[in-house]
Scaffold this motif. Structure first.
Motif, mmCIF file in Angstrom:
data_model
loop_
_atom_site.group_PDB
_atom_site.id
_atom_site.type_symbol
_atom_site.label_atom_id
_atom_site.label_comp_id
_atom_site.label_asym_id
_atom_site.label_seq_id
_atom_site.Cartn_x
_atom_site.Cartn_y
_atom_site.Cartn_z
ATOM 1 N N MET A 256 50.591 47.982 37.138
ATOM 2 C CA MET A 256 50.540 49.145 36.126
ATOM 3 C C MET A 256 50.659 48.461 34.767
ATOM 4 N N PHE A 257 51.611 47.535 34.679
ATOM 5 C CA PHE A 257 51.864 46.685 33.449
ATOM 6 C C PHE A 257 50.780 45.913 32.790
ATOM 7 N N THR A 258 50.285 45.317 33.805
ATOM 8 C CA THR A 258 49.287 44.391 33.269
ATOM 9 C C THR A 258 48.123 44.733 32.368
ATOM 10 N N PRO A 259 47.366 45.834 32.377
ATOM 11 C CA PRO A 259 46.526 46.279 31.479
ATOM 12 C C PRO A 259 47.205 46.529 30.285
ATOM 13 N N VAL A 260 48.215 47.106 30.149
ATOM 14 C CA VAL A 260 48.946 47.247 29.005
ATOM 15 C C VAL A 260 49.543 46.075 28.094
ATOM 16 N N GLN A 265 48.332 42.259 23.772
ATOM 17 C CA GLN A 265 47.758 40.671 23.609
ATOM 18 C C GLN A 265 46.510 40.846 22.701
ATOM 19 N N ARG A 266 45.646 41.715 23.061
ATOM 20 C CA ARG A 266 44.313 41.906 22.380
ATOM 21 C C ARG A 266 44.667 42.327 21.056
ATOM 22 N N TYR A 267 45.516 43.159 20.895
ATOM 23 C CA TYR A 267 45.767 43.979 19.409
ATOM 24 C C TYR A 267 46.349 43.104 18.638
ATOM 25 N N PRO A 333 35.669 45.282 17.907
ATOM 26 C CA PRO A 333 37.045 45.985 17.525
ATOM 27 C C PRO A 333 37.999 46.238 18.634
ATOM 28 N N PHE A 334 39.065 46.430 18.401
ATOM 29 C CA PHE A 334 40.075 46.323 19.311
ATOM 30 C C PHE A 334 39.837 47.650 20.480
ATOM 31 N N TRP A 335 39.368 48.818 19.909
ATOM 32 C CA TRP A 335 38.981 50.088 20.594
ATOM 33 C C TRP A 335 38.104 49.775 21.648
ATOM 34 N N TYR A 336 37.051 49.086 21.577
ATOM 35 C CA TYR A 336 36.021 48.619 22.419
ATOM 36 C C TYR A 336 36.880 48.188 23.591
ATOM 37 N N TYR A 337 37.603 47.251 23.429
ATOM 38 C CA TYR A 337 38.433 46.739 24.446
ATOM 39 C C TYR A 337 39.088 47.680 25.335
ATOM 40 N N VAL A 338 39.755 48.582 24.626
ATOM 41 C CA VAL A 338 40.699 49.752 25.447
ATOM 42 C C VAL A 338 39.625 50.487 26.103
ATOM 43 N N GLY A 339 38.581 51.123 25.479
ATOM 44 C CA GLY A 339 37.728 51.788 26.243
ATOM 45 C C GLY A 339 36.971 50.979 27.272
ATOM 46 N N ALA A 340 36.700 49.954 27.389
ATOM 47 C CA ALA A 340 36.269 49.059 28.573
ATOM 48 C C ALA A 340 37.195 49.015 29.583
ATOM 49 N N ILE A 341 38.487 48.834 29.278
ATOM 50 C CA ILE A 341 39.341 48.848 30.281
ATOM 51 C C ILE A 341 39.522 50.291 31.213
ATOM 52 N N VAL A 342 39.438 51.553 30.340
ATOM 53 C CA VAL A 342 39.791 52.441 30.823
ATOM 54 C C VAL A 342 38.420 52.818 31.731
ATOM 55 N N GLY A 343 37.297 52.660 31.041
ATOM 56 C CA GLY A 343 36.173 52.943 31.903
ATOM 57 C C GLY A 343 35.853 52.346 33.087
ATOM 58 N N VAL A 344 36.064 50.906 33.076
ATOM 59 C CA VAL A 344 35.916 49.907 34.382
ATOM 60 C C VAL A 344 37.005 50.362 35.133
ATOM 61 N N LYS A 416 57.443 49.865 16.982
ATOM 62 C CA LYS A 416 57.456 49.086 16.007
ATOM 63 C C LYS A 416 57.054 47.514 16.258
ATOM 64 N N GLU A 417 57.200 46.975 17.486
ATOM 65 C CA GLU A 417 56.943 45.673 17.674
ATOM 66 C C GLU A 417 56.136 45.191 18.719
ATOM 67 N N LEU A 418 55.700 46.413 19.565
ATOM 68 C CA LEU A 418 54.762 46.187 20.533
ATOM 69 C C LEU A 418 55.144 45.072 21.598
ATOM 70 N N CYS A 419 56.830 44.781 21.763
ATOM 71 C CA CYS A 419 57.151 43.912 22.913
ATOM 72 C C CYS A 419 56.714 44.009 24.377
ATOM 73 N N PRO A 420 56.087 43.152 24.900
ATOM 74 C CA PRO A 420 55.631 43.340 26.235
ATOM 75 C C PRO A 420 56.999 43.535 27.430
ATOM 76 N N SER A 421 58.235 42.840 27.043
ATOM 77 C CA SER A 421 59.045 43.042 27.818
ATOM 78 C C SER A 421 59.739 44.255 27.859
#
Length: 879
Positions: A256-260, A265-267, A333-344, A416-421
């Protein structure tokens, strides 16, 4: 330094290596070293404290350590440990000593009994007492070791203050975690939390490292440490998996965490190579480790099945696909990648369900097993029921508020920081919280997230207090937080601070109010938790069940199965001498461990339902049906207890028929208040359906014919007429059976559609209609404890019955036989003839187990007396 700060002001450089931090650490190393030693000493003290409060019963001086053992699953773990000691280092994956006549495929992992056996061999523990004395400390030690693990974990994603508080909280958190890691509860639950949290510590360490040192696929030097961290994550995952298959839950959390993580990272300008390397290595090691454990079942993912490596392989494939999309959309753009993940993701799920429908159904069924709810299980199994708000507050109380505050702190830092941990920690907490809401058993897993987030909340509040400057590098955040904090320092100007860097008046007052609230909540929780934990008494193995099962072991025929041997399910067959013991599933492990006999049903809920299940046996009114069940299962003995007859009766009736449950046997009526007829009190009563069940006929009446005395005859208004959920008594009272029976038989429901009449009673030994005798069941032992007061019929806590063919005596009327039990209790066995034949289970010239027979059978009508031999009873001969 100014150049470094300017460097961090550039958002494009947010995830590069931080040399400034390294330089600061070198500069302050002379201050950090003694401070680190102090922190280490505090953590060790908390660890020792955690161990001591869990092992208090061990210091009572009672040498009979078996009495401290929990009476269900811990007894089976001891059985497994004894078996491993006898066959070290081999582990049994099939146990013929339970769930007779099929045998139990093992879904518990091999690690826990292996650790217990190894400890015994190292300490020289050989006898059962020595084995118990050595192994009862294992869960306590695992729970205590959670203290340094939690400290290290929280200090990586927050700071040392949060780490210390969280470490203290995990030491004292009450509820399922403390209960299942307390001295005497020898089971794998504490180990599940220990190894899963250890895995999360390693995984979070990998996240923190990769955020500061992202992987570049073109630079192999950047691969080395992440690969090693992935191997470490994989090893700790496999250790958890070797303990219990439920470790799969943490693979789900990673999934569940991996796509996020890829999106983060892409962002920030990376392709996600860090996630690809760490996750792929982690679960590649998990696949290898799984095959070392082996495939041992064809069931669901709660067993060691092929579904595990398939799930891990799908996780690796998902990482490859996510990285592939990131790579091919790197110029977009970044949102292309997000849309691709959701769609796929959506299309992938649909395609997976269409192309592999069986595998998809298999995965969904196992997901439902984790998170769904089964009506019969949550009604009758304590640990399978949903987690209510009352349950949550009773366990965690004020730490629930701190848990929410810690989640808010993490959400703010993520914003604020988008920390993956921080994202991983939050997903971990949410998933376990949801799982606990579905099944209360996961509450012991929730202890770690609660301690972590509560510690972060308190640590964040304590951050308001300024330390001397020389300790700031030790008190500031580590890992992601420290990295993010340095970026933020050069990025914006905090308007809440004055030019001198101090908080402005209103903000300062609000901050200290927040600090005060958090500290009060932490103190209240600590007081509540410690008070509750220190008041917890020692486990006490039920002495009556111990007495009964130990008697069973020493006074019944050897079933022909080597208790210590390891058998292969594929080529095992039971010998002709094997037989089963029928009882309720709660007691199956004690029958195996203490009695060294084979129960038909066990606490794995095997052998409970179905036409030959223990629920059907104890609920049936028909002795011939009960006989057939025992014949189908090749079962020789039946053990009952007072709880099956009373408090657990509803569970047995619900397993037997979930649609009606206990209603036909124990009904509730509203009895009007004599002083105020418009008000009333609901009260449960027992119907004839209850008294005619096998459990009642055995335990209440010893299989003897029992005539009713006085009964309550109630006339009631049906719920359809009263508008209430239960019937309302409008008339009635206590009378003799004959008079009540006449009135009940004369009642015409067609003339009175809104009303009904029923004969009921309150006492368990007071039938409302005649209870027939049992011809093929004889009492052979009863435990010492009397459960009824002196003015009521004498009922003992546990009784053992033997199923026999029964001798046949020609005649009519009723026979009586005086019986004296091993406790000195005396009763008269009475039975009527059927078609001119009496079938009797007791001999008159020999004892029946521990039961003595002081006289002969006597025909009440004719006065004739009869002698019966044990051989005639055993062979069913006619006299």
């Amino acid at each position: 330094v100014q150049d470094q700060m300017n460097f961090y002001m550039n958002p494009e450089n947010r995830c590069v290596s931080i040399r400034l931090k390294e330089r600061d650490e070198m500069e302050y190393s002379r201050y950090l070293k003694p401070f680190t030693l102090i922190l280490g000493g505090i953590v060790l003290l908390i660890t020792f404290f955690s161990f001591i409060i869990r092992t208090l019963p061990a210091y009572s001086g009672n040498a009979d350590v078996l009495m401290f053992v929990g009476m269900d699953d811990p007894t089976y773990q001891l059985r497994r440990i004894e078996q491993v000691i006898a066959n070290y280092p081999n582990i049994a994956w099939f146990d013929p000593m339970t769930y007779f006549p099929y045998g139990q495929p093992m879904h518990w992992g091999p690690l826990f009994p292996f650790l217990g056996a190894t400890l015994c061999l190292l300490t020289g523990a050989v006898t059962r007492t020595e084995i118990i004395s050595a192994t009862l400390f294992i869960p306590c030690a695992m729970a205590a070791l959670m203290v340094p693990i939690i400290y290290l974990l929280v200090s990586r994603i927050a700071d040392w203050k949060s780490g210390l508080v969280a470490a203290f909280f995990i030491a004292i958190v009450p509820g399922q975690f403390f209960f299942r890691s307390f001295y005497g509860y020898l089971d794998h639950h504490a180990g599940e939390v220990f190894f899963s949290t250890l895995f999360c510590l390693c995984y979070l360490s990998a996240l923190v490292y990769s955020r500061k040192n992202p992987v570049d696929l073109k630079d192999r030097e950047t691969w080395k440490v992440p690969i090693l961290l992935g191997v470490l994550c994989g090893i700790t995952y496999v250790l958890g998996l070797a303990l219990m298959p439920t470790m799969l839950l943490f693979a789900l959390i990673v999934g569940m965490f991996t796509p996020v993580w890829f999106i983060i990272q892409r962002y920030i300008g990376h392709l996600g190579a860090s996630a690809l390397v760490i996750n792929s290595v982690t679960f590649f090691v998990a696949i290898i480790g799984f095959f070392f454990i082996g495939i041992h079942s064809e069931g669901g993912l709660n067993y060691y099945t092929i579904g595990h490596p398939i799930a891990y392989g799908l996780l690796i494939l998902a990482n490859v696909l996510l990285f592939g999309f990131s790579y091919h959309l790197k110029e977009k753009p970044f949102w292309y990648y997000v849309g691709a993940i959701v769609g796929v993701t959506i299309l992938g799920i649909i395609a997976f369900a269409l192309v592999f429908p069986d595998l998809f159904a298999y995965m969904m069924a196992n997901a439902n097993a984790f998170f769904g709810s089964d009506d019969i299980h949550w009604k009758t199994i304590q640990e399978a029921r949903p987690w209510s708000f009352d349950d949550a507050w009773r366990t965690f109380q004020y730490s629930l508020i701190l848990f929410g505050a810690g989640a808010a702190v993490l959400l703010n830092r993520i914003r604020k920081e988008l920390c993956p941990s921080h994202v991983f920690t939050l997903i971990w907490a949410v998933v376990i919280f949801y799982a606990t809401c579905q099944h209360i058993r996961y509450e012991y897993y929730l202890a770690a997230p609660v301690a972590i987030l509560a510690g972060i909340a308190v640590g964040s509040a304590l951050g308001i207090i300024e330390l001397p400057s020389r300790y700031r590098s030790g008190s500031g955040g580590t890992g992601d937080e420290q990295h993010a904090g340095k970026k933020k320092a050069g990025k914006t100007h905090d308007v809440s601070k004055s030019k001198k860097g101090h908080l402005s008046g209103p903000v300062k007052a609000g901050s200290y109010a927040f600090l005060a609230i958090i500290l009060v909540l932490a103190l209240l929780f600590s007081h509540q938790a410690l008070s509750r934990n220190l008041m917890m008494g020692a486990y006490n193995l039920n002495p009556d069940w111990r007495e009964a099962t130990e008697w069973l072991n020493g006074n019944t025929p050897d079933p022909g199965i080597d208790y210590y041997a390891i058998y292969d399910e594929n080529n095992f067959t039971y010998p002709d001498s094997a037989y089963g013991v029928m009882s309720w599933w709660d007691y199956g492990h004690m029958i195996t461990f203490l009695g060294k006999r084979m129960p038909n049903a066990n606490p794995f809920q095997y052998g409970v339902n179905g036409p030959n299940g223990s629920a059907r046996f104890f609920m049936t009114h028909d002795e011939s049906e009960a006989d057939q069940i025992l014949a189908n299962l090749n079962t020789k003995y039946v053990i009952t207890d007072y709880e099956m007859d009373t408090g657990k009766f509803w569970a047995m009736s619900t397993w037997d028929n979930p649609d009606v449950g206990v209603y036909p046997y124990q009904q509730t009526f509203v009895f009007p208040n004599p002083e105020d007829p418009k008000s009333g009190m609901p009260y449960p009563v027992l119907t004839n359906e209850y008294y005619q069940t096998m459990i009642s006929r055995l335990h209440n009446f010893d299989g003897s014919y029992t005539a009713p005395g006085t009964v309550f005859l109630l006339k009631y208004m049906r719920p359809s007429a009263s508008g209430l959920n239960v019937p309302v008594v409008v008339d009635g009272g206590q009378t003799n059976f004959s008079a009540a029976k006449a009135v009940a038989d004369s009642f015409n429901p067609q003339e009175n559609p809104q009303y009904g009449v029923i004969m009921v009673n309150m006492g368990y030994t007071d039938p409302v209609e005649p209870v027939r005798s049992l011809s093929h069941y004889r009492l052979i032992f009863e435990s010492s404890t009397r459960v009824t007061p002196a003015d009521m019929d004498d009922i003992r806590y546990v009784k053992i019955f033997e199923h026999v063919k029964g001798a046949q005596i020609a005649g009519d009327g009723m026979l009586e036989l005086k019986v004296k039990t091993n406790t000195g209790r005396e009763f008269v066995y009475r039975t009527h003839s059927v078609d001119g034949i009496f079938t009797v289970p007791y001999p008159t010239e020999a004892a029946a187990g521990a039961i003595t027979i002081p006289g002969r059978y006597r025909n009440v009508n004719t006065g004739a007396e009869y002698q019966v031999t044990e051989e005639q009873v055993a062979k069913g001969e006619r006299i």
